[in-house]
Design a protein around this motif. Structure first.
Motif, PDB file in Angstrom:
ATOM      1  N   ASP A  90       0.834  -1.209   0.000  1.00 34.80           N
ATOM      2  CA  ASP A  90       0.000   0.000   0.000  1.00 34.80           C
ATOM      3  C   ASP A  90       0.866   1.256   0.000  1.00 34.80           C
ATOM      4  OD1 ASP A  90      -2.278  -1.535   0.031  1.00 34.80           O
ATOM      5  OD2 ASP A  90      -2.611  -1.339   2.194  1.00 34.80           O
ATOM      6  N   ARG A  91       1.903   1.249   0.799  1.00 34.98           N
ATOM      7  CA  ARG A  91       2.759   2.439   0.906  1.00 34.98           C
ATOM      8  C   ARG A  91       3.414   2.768  -0.426  1.00 34.98           C
ATOM      9  NH1 ARG A  91       4.631   6.506   0.525  1.00 34.98           N
ATOM     10  NH2 ARG A  91       6.367   7.485   1.660  1.00 34.98           N
ATOM     11  N   GLU A  94       1.479   4.695  -3.223  1.00 37.43           N
ATOM     12  CA  GLU A  94       1.106   6.080  -2.967  1.00 37.43           C
ATOM     13  C   GLU A  94       1.813   7.021  -3.944  1.00 37.43           C
ATOM     14  OE1 GLU A  94       1.857   6.858   1.132  1.00 37.43           O
ATOM     15  OE2 GLU A  94       0.325   5.448   1.836  1.00 37.43           O
TER      16      GLU A  94
END
Length: 264
Positions: A90-91, A94
């Motif tokens: 997820d990070r 970004e």
């Protein structure tokens, strides 16, 4: 205690007393784990600290495929570090990372495990700094499900092992340094690290060294350990020498391969 002295004294401790640990020391030790580095400041690792006899017994009940001897099971504190791959995927999806997908092939190695391992090493070092000792052992994948169920751990979190923190019967002040055996190299790689040793050699080397309870889930900036929430001039040549020796004592020397991408 000087940091290099902490590194020199760190050993896996199997001979210890059963005395309870001070609550403040436990807090400092587990908090130290949270200070570990992580790719992209993903902070995708968490800990549970099990202190009460009931919580520790629940943990040992899940320890079926790598059972530990009774002397280890008597340890007053068990710390379990967990790695979460989803936090990293997820990070790195970004905007500031320049990617929009969660493709796992982007990662040359599973940094969620590497970072959690480094965080676990912080726990081992912190135990020594407190005048204590610790032992890390693995948790086979066959036991992961039972462990998660016992402490309400989400399935996305993988236990990379467990650490018992104890009061050692010896202080470690006379612990000899681990020899480099050709594993410390500069400018070119030496293959000694991959050399297979005989049983006699392993015995010779090792003989010198014998002298709270639920998982609350986590977001990148919040961790839980039971009921306690943990928020998350020396010259260059001499410094380099000490760093290389410290890396060796920790069990590895980090060197980047000639090719490959590394998350930043």
């Amino acid at each position: 205690m000087d940091y290099y002295e902490v590194i020199r004294r760190r050993r896996m401790v199997r001979n210890f007393r059963d005395d309870p640990l001070e609550a403040e020391a436990v807090e400092r030790i587990v908090t130290a784990g949270l200070q570990g580095p992580s790719a992209g400041f993903s902070q995708g690792f968490s800990f549970i600290a099990l202190e009460s006899p009931e919580d520790r017994e629940r943990f040992w009940a899940t320890n079926e495929h790598n059972p530990q001897p009774e002397r280890v099971r008597r340890a007053p504190l068990v710390v379990v570090p967990f790695a979460c791959k989803d936090v990293y995927l997820d990070r790195y999806a970004e905007p500031d990372k320049g990617r929009t997908d969660r493709d796992e092939s982007f990662w040359p190695v599973p940094y969620w495990y590497i970072d959690t391992g480094m965080a676990a090493l912080n726990v081992l070092h912190a135990a020594v700094a407190e005048g204590l000792g610790a032992l890390f052992f693995g948790i086979p994948t066959e036991d992961w499900s039972a462990l998660r169920d016992a402490f309400d751990v989400p399935e996305a979190y993988d236990p990379i092992g467990a650490i018992v923190v104890v009061i050692p019967r010896t202080t470690g002040s006379r612990v000899p340094p681990i020899p480099d055996d050709g594993r410390k190299s500069r400018n070119s790689f030496t293959a000694a690290a991959g050399t297979k040793r005989s049983a006699e050699e392993v015995a010779r080397r090792t003989s010198r060294y014998r002298v709270r309870g639920t998982f609350d889930g986590v977001v990148p900036d919040e961790r839980s350990m039971g009921s306690n929430v943990v928020s998350r001039r020396t010259d260059t040549a001499s410094a380099l020498k000490r760093f290389v020796e410290a890396s060796l004592l920790c069990g590895f020397i980090a060197s980047a391969p000639a090719t490959g991408r590394y998350p930043t």
